[in-house]
Structure formats: C-alpha cells, structure tokens
Scaffold this motif. Structure first.
Motif, PDB file in Angstrom:
ATOM      1  N   GLU A  61       9.633  47.887  27.389  1.00  0.00           N
ATOM      2  CA  GLU A  61      10.258  46.927  28.304  1.00  0.00           C
ATOM      3  C   GLU A  61       9.373  46.562  29.493  1.00  0.00           C
ATOM      4  N   LYS A  62       8.345  47.363  29.732  1.00  0.00           N
ATOM      5  CA  LYS A  62       7.448  47.090  30.860  1.00  0.00           C
ATOM      6  C   LYS A  62       6.865  45.687  30.797  1.00  0.00           C
ATOM      7  N   GLU A  63       6.541  45.213  29.597  1.00  0.00           N
ATOM      8  CA  GLU A  63       5.932  43.885  29.438  1.00  0.00           C
ATOM      9  C   GLU A  63       6.814  42.934  28.630  1.00  0.00           C
ATOM     10  N   LEU A  64       8.069  43.307  28.420  1.00  0.00           N
ATOM     11  CA  LEU A  64       8.960  42.469  27.616  1.00  0.00           C
ATOM     12  C   LEU A  64       9.409  41.254  28.419  1.00  0.00           C
ATOM     13  N   ILE A  65       9.273  40.075  27.822  1.00  0.00           N
ATOM     14  CA  ILE A  65       9.690  38.826  28.463  1.00  0.00           C
ATOM     15  C   ILE A  65      11.021  38.403  27.851  1.00  0.00           C
ATOM     16  N   THR A  66      12.043  38.304  28.685  1.00  0.00           N
ATOM     17  CA  THR A  66      13.385  37.996  28.197  1.00  0.00           C
ATOM     18  C   THR A  66      13.748  36.522  28.357  1.00  0.00           C
ATOM     19  N   ASP A  67      12.792  35.725  28.800  1.00  0.00           N
ATOM     20  CA  ASP A  67      13.008  34.289  28.956  1.00  0.00           C
ATOM     21  C   ASP A  67      11.905  33.544  28.214  1.00  0.00           C
TER      22      ASP A  67
ATOM     23  N   ARG B  93       2.050  36.628  23.168  1.00  0.00           N
ATOM     24  CA  ARG B  93       1.425  37.632  24.039  1.00  0.00           C
ATOM     25  C   ARG B  93       1.710  39.018  23.461  1.00  0.00           C
ATOM     26  N   VAL B  94       0.649  39.824  23.347  1.00  0.00           N
ATOM     27  CA  VAL B  94       0.782  41.192  22.837  1.00  0.00           C
ATOM     28  C   VAL B  94       0.223  42.155  23.879  1.00  0.00           C
ATOM     29  N   HIS B  95       1.001  43.154  24.226  1.00  0.00           N
ATOM     30  CA  HIS B  95       0.575  44.169  25.188  1.00  0.00           C
ATOM     31  C   HIS B  95       0.601  45.545  24.516  1.00  0.00           C
ATOM     32  N   PHE B  96      -0.564  46.155  24.399  1.00  0.00           N
ATOM     33  CA  PHE B  96      -0.647  47.558  23.988  1.00  0.00           C
ATOM     34  C   PHE B  96      -0.567  48.373  25.285  1.00  0.00           C
TER      35      PHE B  96
ATOM     36  N   LYS C 235      -0.831  60.550  20.040  1.00  0.00           N
ATOM     37  CA  LYS C 235      -0.507  59.620  21.125  1.00  0.00           C
ATOM     38  C   LYS C 235       0.552  58.632  20.645  1.00  0.00           C
ATOM     39  N   ILE C 236       1.414  58.235  21.561  1.00  0.00           N
ATOM     40  CA  ILE C 236       2.411  57.202  21.279  1.00  0.00           C
ATOM     41  C   ILE C 236       2.089  56.017  22.174  1.00  0.00           C
ATOM     42  N   GLN C 237       1.862  54.848  21.574  1.00  0.00           N
ATOM     43  CA  GLN C 237       1.543  53.663  22.365  1.00  0.00           C
ATOM     44  C   GLN C 237       2.658  52.627  22.242  1.00  0.00           C
ATOM     45  N   PRO C 238       3.541  52.543  23.255  1.00  0.00           N
ATOM     46  CA  PRO C 238       4.551  51.479  23.255  1.00  0.00           C
ATOM     47  C   PRO C 238       3.857  50.115  23.275  1.00  0.00           C
ATOM     48  N   THR C 239       4.296  49.229  22.421  1.00  0.00           N
ATOM     49  CA  THR C 239       3.644  47.921  22.287  1.00  0.00           C
ATOM     50  C   THR C 239       4.690  46.825  22.337  1.00  0.00           C
TER      51      THR C 239
END
Length: 315
Positions: free
Chosen positions: A203-209, A170-173, A151-155
C-alpha cells in the motif's frame, strides 16, 4: 524459452504501452532467495510486466486449472509457471499444493525468486483486497527448511487503465523485509504479522485514483503541437494500414473476454502472436509484387508507422 521470450515481450510492450515506469528500492537484493509479493489488478499481464522488468529470472505461481492439458502444462512450466490450486478448482486438487510448495522450497534453496499475487484473486480495481495466507505459509515453510536469508519484497503495480491502449503503468519494487525477524509463538501469529508487514509494503505505493497525476505523462502544450505535426504523416500511414487489423483483434478479444478480467492480457498476447505475422505477410506480398527492396521498406515502415500512430493518439 523464458530467456528467449523476455526480450521479445519487452519489445512488444514498447508498442503496446505508452509509458512504463519501474522503480526499485535502493536496498533491493539480487543474490538472496526471495518472494516477490504483489497486488493483482490485471490478470496475467501483471506477471508479464513484473517479469520483463525484473533483472533476474522469476518463477510464478499460477492458477492450477490452466495446467489441465499435458501439452499446455509443459509449455507453462517451460515459462517458469508453477500450478497453485484454489478451493474453487475442487477440494481434491488442494493436495497437489504440497508438491507445489515443495517445488518452491527447492527453488528458494537455490537462491531463486518466486512471484506470488498475495490477494489470491484478480479484480480490475484501484485498491488492495485482503491478503491470503499462501505467501506467509511459503515463507514459514522456507524458515522451517533453514532458508533464513529469505527476503520478501512487497511490489505494487498501478495502471492508468485496464482496457485502454496505449496505457501508463507504474511498478514499484518496495522495501524488502525479512521473514526471520517476525516474532511469534504460533503459526497464526506469524501469518497475521507477516500479512500486516506485506500490506503496509504494497500500500505504500498503491494509487487508488486512476486519474492520479503520477499515472499521467505530462507534456507541455507547445511540445504537444510540435509532436503532433512531426508524427502526423507516419501516424496517418499507421492508421490507414493497421487500424483495421488492430480493431479486428480488439473486437474479437472483447467478445471472448467480456465480463472477465482477461481483456488486457489476452489482447496483448494476441497482438504479440499475430502482429509479427501481419508484418511478414505484407512484406512478402509487396516483395513478390514489386521487388525485395520494396519489401524491405515495408518490413520497417509498418512497425515504425504503427509506433508513430500509438504516440500520436497518446499525446
């Protein structure tokens, strides 16, 4: 050593960070071979955060130049670090990566979890840099070795600040994907599709601000006043007894890490090593000068007042 240090570091983060929010996708698997592929904005502090809050042991790929000295190499390997060499560390070292990837394949066959920072470089910024092919290469090697369940889990890891203490994290698995579902006719196609899936996942949970509301802990005005009053006395004791110690460590680390991405990581590591010694030293001094009961009071009051000061300045 990994198992011993994990709860100690988690306790240290309780003092160092204001708020750490960790979220797992509801379909996250725990008993399959896995690659956790993350963005990399804050040096080895990223690995600390992910490892401490992931419920299973993790093995990490880390820059190879850290393993030059034999003693340090043994210590790092005891902490589950595995060397990976980049071209910037010398072309002659690139051949050593074959042993690294073979070691990773052996771990995956045992159902272990490996953490890779797929950007291949760390920069203190609020964006995702282009992904290298190392993660995809390891996944393809695993498939070639018959590890079809991998499995590959983008984090995604987000920071409100890279140089402010305490900070919000904030950490999103995120949702996993299966490497064996990627259709391809040649390796380059696999790498391209793999990195596309991985980029979307991170990028689904990436915060750019950095000022985004989700990186702020909101407290009502009434609660702020109440908390300030409640914390004022122990926070003042924490400030008067420990602020000088923290500033001395912070200033030393700043000078040593100036113009690099290592400030936050080195500061945390230095406080992790020196703060317990600071507490023990003052406990012994007060215990010897007065008696052991006063020493015990000091033993508990120093970290308590330090924690109160952290919250007071966070409000």
């Amino acid at each position: 050593m990994y198992t011993l240090l994990k709860p100690i570091i988690r306790l240290a983060l309780f003092f160092y960070a204001k708020n750490i929010c960790v979220q797992f996708d509801k379909k996250t698997t725990w008993n399959e071979p896995k690659i956790i592929a993350s963005n990399h904005p804050n040096s080895f502090f990223d690995a600390i955060i992910i490892a401490v809050f992931y419920p299973k042991p993790i093995y990490f790929l880390a820059r190879g130049d850290a393993f030059k000295r034999p003693f340090v190499s043994k210590l790092l390997k005891a902490l589950h670090l595995i060397p990976i060499y980049r071209i910037s560390e010398g072309r002659r070292n690139l051949a050593k990566n074959d042993a690294t990837f073979n070691h990773c394949i052996g771990l995956l066959k045992q159902g272990e979890t490996i953490l890779i920072f797929s950007e291949g470089i760390c920069v203190n910024e609020w964006k995702l840099r282009s992904l290298k092919k190392g993660t995809a290469r390891l996944a393809l090697m695993a498939l070639d070795e018959g590890i079809y369940r991998i499995k590959i889990q983008p984090t995604t890891i987000n920071y409100a600040s890279f140089n402010t203490v305490p900070k919000n994290v904030r950490v999103h698995f995120n949702e996993e994907f299966e490497a064996n579902r990627i259709l391809f006719s040649k390796e380059t196609d696999f790498y391209s599709q793999f990195n596309l899936n991985l980029k979307k996942g991170i990028e689904k949970e990436l915060i750019t601000d950095k000022n985004h509301h989700s990186l702020q802990v909101v407290t009502s005005h009434t609660n702020k006043i109440f908390q300030k009053i409640l914390l004022s006395l122990p926070a003042f004791l924490g400030w008067i007894t420990q602020k000088w110690f923290y500033n001395s460590i912070k200033n030393w680390v700043y000078e040593k890490t100036k113009h690099t991405v290592f400030y936050d990581s080195v500061l945390f590591a230095m406080l992790l090593m020196t703060y317990p010694l600071f507490i023990i030293l003052f406990t012994l001094i007060f215990g010897i000068i007065f008696d052991y009961k006063i020493g015990l009071v000091v033993l508990f009051s120093i970290p308590f007042s330090g924690y109160c000061y952290k919250w007071y300045r966070s409000i």
